[in-house]
Write a protein that holds these residues in place. Structure first.
Motif, short mmCIF file in Angstrom:
data_model
loop_
_atom_site.label_atom_id
_atom_site.label_comp_id
_atom_site.label_asym_id
_atom_site.label_seq_id
_atom_site.Cartn_x
_atom_site.Cartn_y
_atom_site.Cartn_z
N VAL A 79 -17.86 19.47 -36.50
CA VAL A 79 -16.74 20.38 -36.19
C VAL A 79 -16.08 19.98 -34.88
CG1 VAL A 79 -16.15 22.76 -35.59
CG2 VAL A 79 -17.66 22.30 -37.52
N ILE A 80 -16.89 19.62 -33.89
CA ILE A 80 -16.35 19.23 -32.59
C ILE A 80 -15.50 17.98 -32.71
CG2 ILE A 80 -17.00 18.29 -30.34
CD1 ILE A 80 -19.27 20.28 -30.28
N LEU A 81 -15.92 17.02 -33.53
CA LEU A 81 -15.15 15.80 -33.73
C LEU A 81 -13.77 16.11 -34.31
CD1 LEU A 81 -14.72 12.77 -33.90
CD2 LEU A 81 -15.94 12.77 -36.07
N VAL A 82 -13.73 16.95 -35.33
CA VAL A 82 -12.45 17.30 -35.96
C VAL A 82 -11.56 18.03 -34.96
CG1 VAL A 82 -11.36 18.63 -37.79
CG2 VAL A 82 -13.46 17.37 -38.27
N LEU A 83 -12.13 18.96 -34.21
CA LEU A 83 -11.35 19.71 -33.22
C LEU A 83 -10.81 18.79 -32.13
CD1 LEU A 83 -13.45 22.99 -32.76
CD2 LEU A 83 -11.20 22.76 -33.84
N ALA A 84 -11.64 17.83 -31.71
CA ALA A 84 -11.21 16.92 -30.65
C ALA A 84 -10.02 16.08 -31.11
CB ALA A 84 -12.37 16.02 -30.25
N VAL A 85 -10.08 15.55 -32.31
CA VAL A 85 -8.96 14.74 -32.83
C VAL A 85 -7.72 15.61 -33.00
CG1 VAL A 85 -8.16 13.33 -34.74
CG2 VAL A 85 -10.52 13.11 -33.95
N TRP A 86 -7.90 16.83 -33.49
CA TRP A 86 -6.76 17.73 -33.68
C TRP A 86 -6.10 18.05 -32.34
CZ3 TRP A 86 -6.41 23.14 -32.34
CH2 TRP A 86 -5.23 23.74 -32.79
N LEU A 87 -6.90 18.37 -31.32
CA LEU A 87 -6.35 18.67 -30.01
C LEU A 87 -5.65 17.45 -29.42
CD1 LEU A 87 -9.25 20.80 -28.47
CD2 LEU A 87 -6.99 21.61 -29.18
N ASP A 88 -6.19 16.27 -29.69
CA ASP A 88 -5.58 15.04 -29.22
C ASP A 88 -4.20 14.86 -29.84
OD1 ASP A 88 -5.97 12.48 -27.69
OD2 ASP A 88 -5.63 11.63 -29.69
N ARG A 89 -4.07 15.14 -31.13
CA ARG A 89 -2.77 15.01 -31.79
C ARG A 89 -1.79 16.07 -31.31
NH1 ARG A 89 -2.18 10.44 -32.67
NH2 ARG A 89 -0.56 10.79 -34.21
N VAL A 90 -2.29 17.28 -31.05
CA VAL A 90 -1.42 18.34 -30.51
C VAL A 90 -0.88 17.92 -29.16
CG1 VAL A 90 -1.40 20.71 -29.63
CG2 VAL A 90 -2.51 20.19 -31.81
N ARG A 91 -1.75 17.36 -28.32
CA ARG A 91 -1.33 16.92 -26.99
C ARG A 91 -0.26 15.83 -27.09
NH1 ARG A 91 -6.02 14.88 -23.21
NH2 ARG A 91 -6.28 13.52 -25.01
N ASP A 92 -0.42 14.90 -28.06
CA ASP A 92 0.55 13.82 -28.21
C ASP A 92 1.91 14.33 -28.69
OD1 ASP A 92 -1.24 11.95 -27.40
OD2 ASP A 92 -1.79 11.26 -29.41
N ARG A 93 1.91 15.45 -29.41
CA ARG A 93 3.17 15.97 -29.94
C ARG A 93 3.93 16.83 -28.95
NH1 ARG A 93 0.15 16.69 -34.91
NH2 ARG A 93 -0.24 18.88 -34.34
N ARG A 94 3.28 17.20 -27.84
CA ARG A 94 3.98 18.02 -26.87
C ARG A 94 5.12 17.27 -26.21
NH1 ARG A 94 -0.43 20.44 -22.85
NH2 ARG A 94 -0.80 18.19 -22.69
N PRO A 95 6.21 17.96 -25.85
CA PRO A 95 7.33 17.26 -25.19
C PRO A 95 6.86 16.67 -23.85
CG PRO A 95 8.00 19.43 -25.94
CD PRO A 95 6.52 19.36 -26.11
N ALA A 96 7.43 15.53 -23.50
CA ALA A 96 7.05 14.87 -22.24
C ALA A 96 7.43 15.77 -21.06
CB ALA A 96 7.78 13.53 -22.13
#
Length: 290
Positions: free
Chosen positions: A273-290
Protein backbone atom coordinates in the motif's frame (compact mmCIF):
# COMPACT_ATOMS: atom_id res chain seq x y z
CA UNK A 1 4.88 3.79 16.67
CA UNK A 2 6.13 5.29 19.91
CA UNK A 3 2.53 5.53 21.11
CA UNK A 4 1.52 2.05 19.93
CA UNK A 5 4.66 0.05 20.79
CA UNK A 6 6.01 0.53 24.34
CA UNK A 7 9.55 -0.68 23.56
CA UNK A 8 9.95 1.35 20.39
CA UNK A 9 11.68 4.42 21.86
CA UNK A 10 15.11 3.21 22.94
CA UNK A 11 18.67 3.60 21.69
CA UNK A 12 19.11 -0.14 21.22
CA UNK A 13 15.94 -0.36 19.13
CA UNK A 14 17.02 2.56 16.93
CA UNK A 15 20.37 0.85 16.34
CA UNK A 16 18.49 -2.35 15.51
CA UNK A 17 16.41 -0.44 12.96
CA UNK A 18 19.52 1.06 11.36
CA UNK A 19 21.28 -2.31 11.26
CA UNK A 20 18.26 -4.07 9.79
CA UNK A 21 17.85 -1.27 7.23
CA UNK A 22 21.47 -1.37 6.03
CA UNK A 23 20.95 -4.00 3.32
CA UNK A 24 17.78 -2.41 1.91
CA UNK A 25 19.42 1.02 2.20
CA UNK A 26 22.37 -0.04 0.02
CA UNK A 27 20.00 -1.58 -2.52
CA UNK A 28 17.97 1.65 -2.44
CA UNK A 29 21.10 3.62 -3.39
CA UNK A 30 21.56 1.31 -6.37
CA UNK A 31 17.89 1.70 -7.31
CA UNK A 32 18.20 5.50 -7.05
CA UNK A 33 20.87 5.71 -9.74
CA UNK A 34 19.08 3.32 -12.10
CA UNK A 35 15.64 4.89 -11.63
CA UNK A 36 17.08 8.41 -12.02
CA UNK A 37 18.24 7.40 -15.50
CA UNK A 38 14.71 6.17 -16.36
CA UNK A 39 15.90 2.58 -15.98
CA UNK A 40 14.80 -0.35 -13.84
CA UNK A 41 16.66 -3.15 -12.07
CA UNK A 42 14.52 -6.06 -10.92
CA UNK A 43 17.54 -8.30 -10.37
CA UNK A 44 18.82 -6.58 -7.21
CA UNK A 45 17.67 -9.34 -4.85
CA UNK A 46 19.12 -12.14 -6.96
CA UNK A 47 22.43 -10.35 -7.49
CA UNK A 48 22.54 -9.83 -3.73
CA UNK A 49 22.31 -13.59 -3.28
CA UNK A 50 24.86 -14.18 -6.03
CA UNK A 51 27.44 -11.85 -4.48
CA UNK A 52 27.06 -13.37 -1.03
CA UNK A 53 27.12 -16.93 -2.36
CA UNK A 54 30.25 -16.41 -4.48
CA UNK A 55 32.02 -14.88 -1.49
CA UNK A 56 30.99 -17.75 0.77
CA UNK A 57 32.03 -20.46 -1.68
CA UNK A 58 35.39 -18.81 -2.42
CA UNK A 59 36.25 -18.28 1.24
CA UNK A 60 34.82 -21.46 2.81
CA UNK A 61 34.71 -24.15 0.12
CA UNK A 62 37.81 -23.08 -1.81
CA UNK A 63 39.76 -21.64 1.12
CA UNK A 64 40.76 -18.36 -0.54
CA UNK A 65 41.79 -15.39 1.63
CA UNK A 66 38.81 -13.35 2.75
CA UNK A 67 39.92 -10.29 0.76
CA UNK A 68 40.05 -12.23 -2.50
CA UNK A 69 36.69 -13.84 -1.72
CA UNK A 70 35.18 -10.41 -1.07
CA UNK A 71 36.53 -9.06 -4.35
CA UNK A 72 35.21 -12.16 -6.13
CA UNK A 73 31.72 -11.56 -4.78
CA UNK A 74 31.79 -7.91 -5.81
CA UNK A 75 33.10 -8.84 -9.25
CA UNK A 76 30.21 -11.28 -9.71
CA UNK A 77 27.75 -8.47 -9.00
CA UNK A 78 29.50 -6.02 -11.31
CA UNK A 79 29.57 -8.64 -14.09
CA UNK A 80 25.85 -9.35 -13.69
CA UNK A 81 25.14 -5.62 -13.81
CA UNK A 82 27.38 -5.21 -16.85
CA UNK A 83 25.45 -7.90 -18.70
CA UNK A 84 22.20 -6.14 -17.80
CA UNK A 85 23.56 -2.80 -18.98
CA UNK A 86 24.95 -4.16 -22.25
CA UNK A 87 21.69 -5.87 -23.21
CA UNK A 88 19.65 -2.80 -22.29
CA UNK A 89 21.86 -0.11 -23.80
CA UNK A 90 23.48 -1.93 -26.72
CA UNK A 91 20.89 -4.54 -27.71
CA UNK A 92 17.97 -2.17 -26.93
CA UNK A 93 16.07 -4.82 -24.96
CA UNK A 94 13.65 -3.28 -22.42
CA UNK A 95 15.10 -3.05 -18.92
CA UNK A 96 12.07 -4.80 -17.48
CA UNK A 97 12.71 -7.91 -19.59
CA UNK A 98 16.49 -7.98 -19.15
CA UNK A 99 16.52 -7.52 -15.38
CA UNK A 100 13.59 -9.89 -14.94
CA UNK A 101 15.66 -12.48 -16.79
CA UNK A 102 18.71 -11.74 -14.62
CA UNK A 103 16.50 -12.13 -11.56
CA UNK A 104 16.00 -15.75 -12.57
CA UNK A 105 19.53 -16.34 -13.86
CA UNK A 106 21.19 -14.85 -10.79
CA UNK A 107 19.09 -16.91 -8.43
CA UNK A 108 19.71 -20.08 -10.41
CA UNK A 109 23.47 -19.49 -10.50
CA UNK A 110 23.50 -18.89 -6.75
CA UNK A 111 21.77 -22.21 -6.15
CA UNK A 112 24.10 -24.02 -8.57
CA UNK A 113 27.27 -22.56 -7.04
CA UNK A 114 26.18 -23.36 -3.48
CA UNK A 115 24.70 -26.75 -4.43
CA UNK A 116 21.29 -25.56 -3.26
CA UNK A 117 22.22 -25.05 0.42
CA UNK A 118 23.70 -22.26 2.57
CA UNK A 119 27.46 -22.04 3.08
CA UNK A 120 28.23 -21.68 6.80
CA UNK A 121 31.35 -20.62 8.67
CA UNK A 122 32.56 -17.41 7.03
CA UNK A 123 35.97 -16.04 8.09
CA UNK A 124 35.94 -13.73 11.15
CA UNK A 125 37.12 -10.79 9.05
CA UNK A 126 33.98 -11.08 6.91
CA UNK A 127 31.56 -11.67 9.78
CA UNK A 128 32.98 -8.55 11.46
CA UNK A 129 31.50 -6.49 8.62
CA UNK A 130 28.04 -7.73 9.55
CA UNK A 131 28.31 -8.34 13.29
CA UNK A 132 31.14 -6.13 14.52
CA UNK A 133 30.83 -2.75 16.21
CA UNK A 134 32.82 0.47 16.05
CA UNK A 135 32.22 2.95 18.88
CA UNK A 136 29.28 0.75 19.90
CA UNK A 137 27.61 1.30 16.51
CA UNK A 138 27.15 -1.78 14.25
CA UNK A 139 29.47 -1.90 11.25
CA UNK A 140 26.61 -2.18 8.71
CA UNK A 141 25.37 1.20 9.96
CA UNK A 142 28.78 2.82 9.39
CA UNK A 143 28.99 1.27 5.92
CA UNK A 144 25.49 2.45 5.01
CA UNK A 145 26.15 6.00 6.22
CA UNK A 146 29.52 6.12 4.44
CA UNK A 147 28.01 4.93 1.16
CA UNK A 148 25.18 7.44 1.51
CA UNK A 149 27.61 10.34 1.83
CA UNK A 150 29.81 9.16 -1.06
CA UNK A 151 26.98 8.47 -3.50
CA UNK A 152 25.07 11.60 -2.51
CA UNK A 153 28.12 13.59 -3.56
CA UNK A 154 28.48 11.54 -6.75
CA UNK A 155 24.85 12.06 -7.78
CA UNK A 156 24.64 15.74 -6.86
CA UNK A 157 28.16 17.06 -7.41
CA UNK A 158 29.84 15.08 -10.18
CA UNK A 159 29.52 14.82 -13.94
CA UNK A 160 28.57 11.14 -13.59
CA UNK A 161 25.58 12.07 -11.43
CA UNK A 162 24.50 14.95 -13.66
CA UNK A 163 24.69 12.75 -16.76
CA UNK A 164 22.50 10.20 -14.97
CA UNK A 165 19.80 12.77 -14.27
CA UNK A 166 19.98 14.29 -17.76
CA UNK A 167 19.60 10.87 -19.41
CA UNK A 168 16.59 10.13 -17.21
CA UNK A 169 15.00 13.49 -18.00
CA UNK A 170 15.53 13.46 -21.77
CA UNK A 171 17.70 10.79 -23.36
CA UNK A 172 17.54 12.31 -26.82
CA UNK A 173 18.73 15.67 -25.52
CA UNK A 174 21.53 13.89 -23.68
CA UNK A 175 22.69 12.28 -26.94
CA UNK A 176 22.55 15.60 -28.78
CA UNK A 177 24.73 17.26 -26.14
CA UNK A 178 27.40 14.61 -26.71
CA UNK A 179 26.86 12.29 -23.74
CA UNK A 180 27.75 8.65 -24.49
CA UNK A 181 24.42 7.35 -23.29
CA UNK A 182 25.17 3.70 -24.12
CA UNK A 183 28.42 3.58 -22.13
CA UNK A 184 26.87 5.51 -19.24
CA UNK A 185 23.94 3.14 -18.95
CA UNK A 186 26.29 0.16 -18.85
CA UNK A 187 28.26 1.83 -16.05
CA UNK A 188 25.05 2.51 -14.14
CA UNK A 189 23.98 -1.12 -14.19
CA UNK A 190 27.51 -2.22 -13.25
CA UNK A 191 27.29 0.14 -10.28
CA UNK A 192 23.89 -1.27 -9.38
CA UNK A 193 25.19 -4.84 -9.54
CA UNK A 194 28.25 -4.01 -7.45
CA UNK A 195 26.16 -2.36 -4.72
CA UNK A 196 23.75 -5.31 -4.73
CA UNK A 197 26.68 -7.71 -4.29
CA UNK A 198 28.01 -5.58 -1.42
CA UNK A 199 24.59 -5.75 0.22
CA UNK A 200 24.76 -9.53 -0.21
CA UNK A 201 28.14 -9.62 1.54
CA UNK A 202 26.73 -7.70 4.50
CA UNK A 203 23.68 -9.95 4.61
CA UNK A 204 25.85 -13.08 4.63
CA UNK A 205 28.24 -11.59 7.19
CA UNK A 206 25.41 -10.71 9.54
CA UNK A 207 23.95 -14.26 9.63
CA UNK A 208 27.38 -15.95 9.15
CA UNK A 209 26.04 -17.88 6.17
CA UNK A 210 25.97 -17.33 2.40
CA UNK A 211 22.40 -18.26 1.53
CA UNK A 212 21.54 -18.65 -2.18
CA UNK A 213 17.87 -17.96 -1.36
CA UNK A 214 18.62 -14.62 0.33
CA UNK A 215 17.12 -11.38 -0.91
CA UNK A 216 13.86 -12.67 -2.38
CA UNK A 217 11.64 -9.64 -2.97
CA UNK A 218 14.30 -7.17 -1.83
CA UNK A 219 14.34 -5.44 -5.21
CA UNK A 220 10.77 -4.24 -4.64
CA UNK A 221 11.63 -2.97 -1.16
CA UNK A 222 14.62 -1.08 -2.58
CA UNK A 223 12.54 0.52 -5.33
CA UNK A 224 9.86 1.40 -2.78
CA UNK A 225 12.42 3.06 -0.51
CA UNK A 226 13.85 5.09 -3.38
CA UNK A 227 10.42 6.26 -4.57
CA UNK A 228 9.28 7.12 -1.03
CA UNK A 229 12.48 9.15 -0.68
CA UNK A 230 11.68 11.30 -3.72
CA UNK A 231 13.30 9.51 -6.66
CA UNK A 232 11.13 9.77 -9.74
CA UNK A 233 10.07 6.32 -10.92
CA UNK A 234 10.22 7.58 -14.51
CA UNK A 235 13.64 9.23 -14.38
CA UNK A 236 15.13 12.70 -14.18
CA UNK A 237 15.10 13.15 -10.41
CA UNK A 238 16.79 11.28 -7.60
CA UNK A 239 18.20 11.79 -4.13
CA UNK A 240 20.41 9.36 -2.25
CA UNK A 241 19.69 10.92 1.14
CA UNK A 242 15.97 10.71 0.39
CA UNK A 243 16.34 7.03 -0.47
CA UNK A 244 18.05 6.43 2.88
CA UNK A 245 15.13 8.15 4.61
CA UNK A 246 12.72 6.05 2.56
CA UNK A 247 14.50 2.89 3.68
CA UNK A 248 14.38 4.08 7.29
CA UNK A 249 10.65 4.78 7.00
CA UNK A 250 10.13 1.19 5.89
CA UNK A 251 12.46 -0.04 8.63
CA UNK A 252 10.57 1.89 11.29
CA UNK A 253 7.27 0.58 9.96
CA UNK A 254 8.45 -3.03 9.95
CA UNK A 255 10.10 -2.73 13.36
CA UNK A 256 7.04 -1.14 14.92
CA UNK A 257 4.72 -3.72 13.42
CA UNK A 258 6.98 -6.48 14.78
CA UNK A 259 6.90 -4.94 18.26
CA UNK A 260 3.10 -4.79 17.99
CA UNK A 261 3.10 -8.50 17.03
CA UNK A 262 1.44 -7.81 13.67
CA UNK A 263 1.69 -10.96 11.48
CA UNK A 264 4.16 -10.83 8.58
CA UNK A 265 1.36 -11.27 6.03
CA UNK A 266 -0.20 -7.97 7.07
CA UNK A 267 3.20 -6.29 6.95
CA UNK A 268 3.50 -7.22 3.27
CA UNK A 269 0.10 -5.64 2.62
CA UNK A 270 1.20 -2.46 4.40
CA UNK A 271 4.43 -2.18 2.35
CA UNK A 272 2.50 -2.73 -0.89
CA UNK A 273 0.00 0.00 0.00
CA UNK A 274 2.84 2.38 0.85
CA UNK A 275 4.47 1.76 -2.53
CA UNK A 276 1.28 2.60 -4.42
CA UNK A 277 0.68 5.71 -2.29
CA UNK A 278 4.26 6.88 -2.78
CA UNK A 279 4.04 6.63 -6.58
CA UNK A 280 0.63 8.32 -6.57
CA UNK A 281 1.91 11.22 -4.44
CA UNK A 282 4.93 11.50 -6.72
CA UNK A 283 2.67 11.86 -9.77
CA UNK A 284 0.46 14.40 -7.97
CA UNK A 285 3.55 16.45 -7.13
CA UNK A 286 4.69 16.35 -10.78
CA UNK A 287 1.30 17.60 -11.98
CA UNK A 288 1.26 20.63 -9.72
CA UNK A 289 1.86 24.00 -11.43
CA UNK A 290 5.47 25.19 -11.23
Amino acid sequence: MALLAPNFVSLSNFLNILQATAVIGILAIAATFVLSSAGLDLSLGSVLALGGTVTGVLSVNLGLPWGMALLGGLAAGVLAGGINGYLIAKAAIPAFIVTLGMLSVGRGLSLIIADGKPVYGLPPALTFLGQGRLLEVPMPVWILLGLTVVFHLILSRTRFGQYTLVIGDNEMAARVTGIDVTAHKIRLYMLSGGLAALAGLLFAARVNAADPTAGIGYELSAITAAVIGGTNLFGGRGTVVGSLLGALIMGVLQNGLNLMAVPAFYQQVAIGVILVLAVWLDRVRDRRPA
